[in-house]
Enzyme design. Structure first.
Site, PDB file in Angstrom:
ATOM      1  N   MET A   1      -9.439  38.242   7.869  1.00 54.95           N
ATOM      2  CA  MET A   1     -10.263  37.333   8.659  1.00 54.95           C
ATOM      3  C   MET A   1      -9.950  35.889   8.280  1.00 54.95           C
ATOM      4  SD  MET A   1     -13.774  39.362   8.684  1.00 54.95           S
ATOM      5  CE  MET A   1     -14.391  39.802  10.280  1.00 54.95           C
TER       6      MET A   1
ATOM      7  N   CYS B   1      -8.897  33.554  -5.764  1.00 49.90           N
ATOM      8  CA  CYS B   1      -8.192  33.503  -7.049  1.00 49.90           C
ATOM      9  C   CYS B   1      -6.759  33.002  -6.902  1.00 49.90           C
ATOM     10  CB  CYS B   1      -8.178  34.884  -7.694  1.00 49.90           C
ATOM     11  SG  CYS B   1      -7.082  36.026  -6.830  1.00 49.90           S
TER      12      CYS B   1
ATOM     13  N   ASP C   1      -5.807  40.209  21.406  1.00 53.48           N
ATOM     14  CA  ASP C   1      -6.452  39.694  20.196  1.00 53.48           C
ATOM     15  C   ASP C   1      -7.460  40.735  19.704  1.00 53.48           C
ATOM     16  OD1 ASP C   1      -6.817  37.745  18.213  1.00 53.48           O
ATOM     17  OD2 ASP C   1      -8.554  36.893  19.239  1.00 53.48           O
ATOM     18  N   GLU C   2      -7.766  40.733  18.425  1.00 55.04           N
ATOM     19  CA  GLU C   2      -8.688  41.721  17.833  1.00 55.04           C
ATOM     20  C   GLU C   2      -8.210  43.148  18.128  1.00 55.04           C
ATOM     21  OE1 GLU C   2     -10.989  40.658  15.853  1.00 55.04           O
ATOM     22  OE2 GLU C   2     -11.648  38.679  16.553  1.00 55.04           O
TER      23      GLU C   2
HETATM   24 ZN   LIG Z   1      -8.509  37.506  -5.702  1.00 57.49          ZN
END
Ligand SMILES: [Zn+2]
Length: 193
Positions: free
Chosen positions: A11, A147, A89-90
């Site tokens: 997403m 991260c 799309d989707e």
């Molecule tokens: Zn991560």
């Protein structure tokens, strides 16, 4: 020979924006584009016949219900002027049968599908699974986890807690999503247990 393409990402990885830019590019060259999205996506709240990207691009589209045929829709629109490209799309929300129909159509026009690969439980959506099986070309649209690693899972949060059970498609809920790498997703799930 036209082909069936699957361009997948998490997403907010700019899939819809890329689908709309692609449409624009083809139309600039005088080609006719059939833009479609499965009807199950209710993000637009009453304005279902639009593809919207998070960066503000929008375009009108056809919608298709799970029991409708892409081949019938194609024939209907093609009768008004020959279609060069089909953009979906989707595409993860298509049924396996609809992806089979898109494979058939890819003999007549290029078919570009944009969508998610994995749901919030880290499993393939029905449409995505069939696309992985049938597409001539698979391309990952990459995005980054908090991260810094590549994100792969579409983590679902309900009332601020990361969850891995519930309906595949949640409509009208107060849930939110964050694309994450597998390991950050596991950490987020374990914080709740
Ligand atoms: Zn991560």
């Amino acid at each position: 020979m036209p082909k069936l393409y699957f361009k997948y990402g998490t997403m907010a990885s700019s899939k819809s924006a890329q689908a709309l830019m692609c449409k624009f590019n083809y139309e600039q060259k005088g080609m006719k584009v059939l833009l479609v999205k499965p009807e199950v996506d209710n993000r637009d709240d009453g304005e279902e016949r639009m593809v919207r990207s998070r960066i503000g691009l929008t375009a009108k589209c056809y919608t298709i219900a799970p029991d409708q045929s892409f081949i019938e829709l194609f024939e209907k629109v093609n009768a008004e002027g020959e279609i060069d490209i089909v953009i979906v799309d989707e595409a993860q929300f298509c049924t396996a049968e609809q992806i089979d129909q898109l494979k058939q159509l890819s003999q007549r026009a290029s078919v570009l599908c944009y969508g998610l690969l994995l749901d919030f439980t880290c499993h393939l959506f029905e449409g995505s699974k069939r696309l992985v099986e049938l597409a001539d070309s698979l391309q990952e649209i990459k995005s980054v986890c908090r991260c810094g690693r590549k994100s792969s899972v579409n983590a679902r949060f309900v009332d601020g807690k990361c969850v891995d059970s519930g309906p595949t498609i949640m409509i009208g809920g107060d849930e939110s999503y964050e694309s994450m790498c597998y390991w950050c997703w596991q950490d987020a799930l374990h914080k709740n247990k």
